[in-house]
Design an enzyme around this catalytic site. Sequence first.
Site, PDB file in Angstrom:
ATOM      1  N   ARG A 143     -28.731  -8.626  26.263  1.00 13.44           N
ATOM      2  CA  ARG A 143     -28.560  -7.517  25.324  1.00 13.44           C
ATOM      3  C   ARG A 143     -29.271  -6.241  25.799  1.00 13.44           C
ATOM      4  O   ARG A 143     -29.162  -5.185  25.170  1.00 13.44           O
ATOM      5  CB  ARG A 143     -29.115  -7.897  23.942  1.00 13.44           C
ATOM      6  CG  ARG A 143     -28.426  -9.073  23.293  1.00 13.44           C
ATOM      7  CD  ARG A 143     -29.178  -9.522  22.056  1.00 13.44           C
ATOM      8  NE  ARG A 143     -29.068  -8.574  20.967  1.00 13.44           N
ATOM      9  CZ  ARG A 143     -28.260  -8.706  19.922  1.00 13.44           C
ATOM     10  NH1 ARG A 143     -27.477  -9.767  19.820  1.00 13.44           N
ATOM     11  NH2 ARG A 143     -28.217  -7.795  18.971  1.00 13.44           N
ATOM     12  N   TYR A 146     -27.769  -2.612  26.213  1.00 17.22           N
ATOM     13  CA  TYR A 146     -27.628  -1.803  25.001  1.00 17.22           C
ATOM     14  C   TYR A 146     -28.997  -1.396  24.470  1.00 17.22           C
ATOM     15  O   TYR A 146     -29.274  -0.209  24.262  1.00 17.22           O
ATOM     16  CB  TYR A 146     -26.853  -2.593  23.944  1.00 17.22           C
ATOM     17  CG  TYR A 146     -26.555  -1.815  22.687  1.00 17.22           C
ATOM     18  CD1 TYR A 146     -25.651  -0.755  22.697  1.00 17.22           C
ATOM     19  CD2 TYR A 146     -27.153  -2.149  21.474  1.00 17.22           C
ATOM     20  CE1 TYR A 146     -25.367  -0.047  21.538  1.00 17.22           C
ATOM     21  CE2 TYR A 146     -26.866  -1.453  20.316  1.00 17.22           C
ATOM     22  CZ  TYR A 146     -25.974  -0.401  20.350  1.00 17.22           C
ATOM     23  OH  TYR A 146     -25.692   0.304  19.199  1.00 17.22           O
ATOM     24  N   ARG A 187     -18.487  -8.444  15.284  1.00 12.48           N
ATOM     25  CA  ARG A 187     -19.582  -8.166  14.357  1.00 12.48           C
ATOM     26  C   ARG A 187     -19.427  -9.028  13.108  1.00 12.48           C
ATOM     27  O   ARG A 187     -18.334  -9.399  12.715  1.00 12.48           O
ATOM     28  CB  ARG A 187     -19.641  -6.675  14.028  1.00 12.48           C
ATOM     29  CG  ARG A 187     -20.188  -5.884  15.206  1.00 12.48           C
ATOM     30  CD  ARG A 187     -20.543  -4.472  14.835  1.00 12.48           C
ATOM     31  NE  ARG A 187     -19.532  -3.541  15.296  1.00 12.48           N
ATOM     32  CZ  ARG A 187     -19.732  -2.238  15.416  1.00 12.48           C
ATOM     33  NH1 ARG A 187     -20.883  -1.717  15.096  1.00 12.48           N
ATOM     34  NH2 ARG A 187     -18.778  -1.444  15.846  1.00 12.48           N
ATOM     35  N   VAL A 188     -20.547  -9.292  12.481  1.00 11.43           N
ATOM     36  CA  VAL A 188     -20.576 -10.363  11.497  1.00 11.43           C
ATOM     37  C   VAL A 188     -19.687 -10.084  10.282  1.00 11.43           C
ATOM     38  O   VAL A 188     -18.958 -10.972   9.826  1.00 11.43           O
ATOM     39  CB  VAL A 188     -22.031 -10.698  11.086  1.00 11.43           C
ATOM     40  CG1 VAL A 188     -22.708  -9.530  10.396  1.00 11.43           C
ATOM     41  CG2 VAL A 188     -22.075 -11.921  10.209  1.00 11.43           C
ATOM     42  N   SER A 190     -16.971  -8.071   9.937  1.00  9.48           N
ATOM     43  CA  SER A 190     -15.552  -8.138  10.284  1.00  9.48           C
ATOM     44  C   SER A 190     -15.148  -9.562  10.636  1.00  9.48           C
ATOM     45  O   SER A 190     -14.079 -10.035  10.238  1.00  9.48           O
ATOM     46  CB  SER A 190     -15.227  -7.174  11.434  1.00  9.48           C
ATOM     47  OG  SER A 190     -16.123  -7.341  12.505  1.00  9.48           O
ATOM     48  N   PHE A 192     -16.445 -12.459   9.552  1.00 10.27           N
ATOM     49  CA  PHE A 192     -16.375 -13.296   8.347  1.00 10.27           C
ATOM     50  C   PHE A 192     -15.149 -12.955   7.500  1.00 10.27           C
ATOM     51  O   PHE A 192     -14.467 -13.845   6.995  1.00 10.27           O
ATOM     52  CB  PHE A 192     -17.644 -13.124   7.503  1.00 10.27           C
ATOM     53  CG  PHE A 192     -18.871 -13.807   8.050  1.00 10.27           C
ATOM     54  CD1 PHE A 192     -18.853 -14.470   9.267  1.00 10.27           C
ATOM     55  CD2 PHE A 192     -20.068 -13.776   7.343  1.00 10.27           C
ATOM     56  CE1 PHE A 192     -19.993 -15.107   9.767  1.00 10.27           C
ATOM     57  CE2 PHE A 192     -21.216 -14.406   7.827  1.00 10.27           C
ATOM     58  CZ  PHE A 192     -21.174 -15.067   9.043  1.00 10.27           C
ATOM     59  N   GLY A 208     -28.090 -19.906   9.883  1.00  9.77           N
ATOM     60  CA  GLY A 208     -27.609 -19.081   8.781  1.00  9.77           C
ATOM     61  C   GLY A 208     -28.712 -18.421   7.973  1.00  9.77           C
ATOM     62  O   GLY A 208     -28.436 -17.677   7.034  1.00  9.77           O
ATOM     63  N   GLN A 210     -31.030 -16.372   9.372  1.00  4.71           N
ATOM     64  CA  GLN A 210     -31.411 -15.068   9.907  1.00  4.71           C
ATOM     65  C   GLN A 210     -30.846 -13.975   8.995  1.00  4.71           C
ATOM     66  O   GLN A 210     -29.799 -14.151   8.379  1.00  4.71           O
ATOM     67  CB  GLN A 210     -30.951 -14.889  11.357  1.00  4.71           C
ATOM     68  CG  GLN A 210     -29.457 -14.832  11.592  1.00  4.71           C
ATOM     69  CD  GLN A 210     -28.836 -16.197  11.837  1.00  4.71           C
ATOM     70  OE1 GLN A 210     -29.210 -17.177  11.225  1.00  4.71           O
ATOM     71  NE2 GLN A 210     -27.849 -16.232  12.720  1.00  4.71           N
ATOM     72  N   ASP A 274     -30.887 -12.925  20.017  1.00  2.00           N
ATOM     73  CA  ASP A 274     -30.322 -12.464  18.748  1.00  2.00           C
ATOM     74  C   ASP A 274     -31.464 -12.331  17.732  1.00  2.00           C
ATOM     75  O   ASP A 274     -32.200 -13.289  17.505  1.00  2.00           O
ATOM     76  CB  ASP A 274     -29.280 -13.468  18.235  1.00  2.00           C
ATOM     77  CG  ASP A 274     -28.364 -12.860  17.189  1.00  2.00           C
ATOM     78  OD1 ASP A 274     -27.761 -11.817  17.481  1.00  2.00           O
ATOM     79  OD2 ASP A 274     -28.261 -13.422  16.087  1.00  2.00           O
TER      80      ASP A 274
END
Length: 315
Positions: A143, A146, A187-188, A190, A192, A208, A210, A274
């Site tokens: 990561r 970025y 991304r989370v 979108s 889901f 789950g 976090q 993450d």
Amino acid sequence: MSNKRILVTGGAGFLGSHLCERLLSDGHDVVCVDNFFTGRKENVRHLIANPNFELIRHDITNPLFIEVDQIYNLACPASPVHYQYNAIKTIKTSVIGAINMLGLAKRVNATILQASTSEVYGDPEVHPQSEQYRGNVNPIGPRACYDEGKRCAETLFFDYHRQHNVDIKVIRIFNTYGPRMNPEDGRVVSNFIVQALSGQPITIYGNGQQTRSFCYVDDLIEGIIRTMNSSKGFTGPVNLGNPGEFTMLELAQKIIQLTDSKSKITYEPLPIDDPLQRKPIITLAEKELAWSPTIQLEEGLKRTISYYTEVLSRS
């Protein structure tokens, strides 16, 4: 506020397109620049007919010569799927792109705003995060292109401010969601919603527990514009995000409920580096910008679900 000529880099992206739309509605001339790596023409198609809107295909790793009053530098892939796809290009966009846009701002005496990110805090050891926290970033992880790219861009902005007196504004954007998020961007929110509407299993990485804080796009755009037009002495960095904190499991359950989905939840291993927690302290934004989010998660999710329902019905 008088009419201005405003450059938005990354203007065909999720946030950029909403920003262009808002600036046009406020009566400004808007030049949207995008190389369409993650930006999409359909995000700005409805703006093309506006005589105050101009669209230029351009990569900001190359210099741009243009006359403008303000620059919003949003250009950079922002989802892990996209920024890890070409990590070297990502860090070039953050660093070389920042140098080019700062050079432009210096030449034409424009105010320039950098869209930085909560990722500068890395996997935080301090919770929640204020602007004084210096972060916990792995500089050699997947990561880092970025996270470190954005950190270096902030350094460049403050060096140009100190050395050349460039009028800068730096915002740190926390998780934001809403219409026009690319359904493929990983991304989370979108992920889901698309999974729930399609009846697919909803994928949670890790256990789950976090947490993230989710800001609806309209609230964020208001904060961005207020930052740009804040007093000359205020540079930031300033956190922009919604301090409401939710676990991934809570988010998944809320989306299942709002979509009336039969999707089941499945679990996958947590990706490397993450962050386990993410929540902004927004005291500075409240004080300096008189800004705080007004759209609650459920209302924002309903609007976003409505958008994806329409998108999926066309595909």
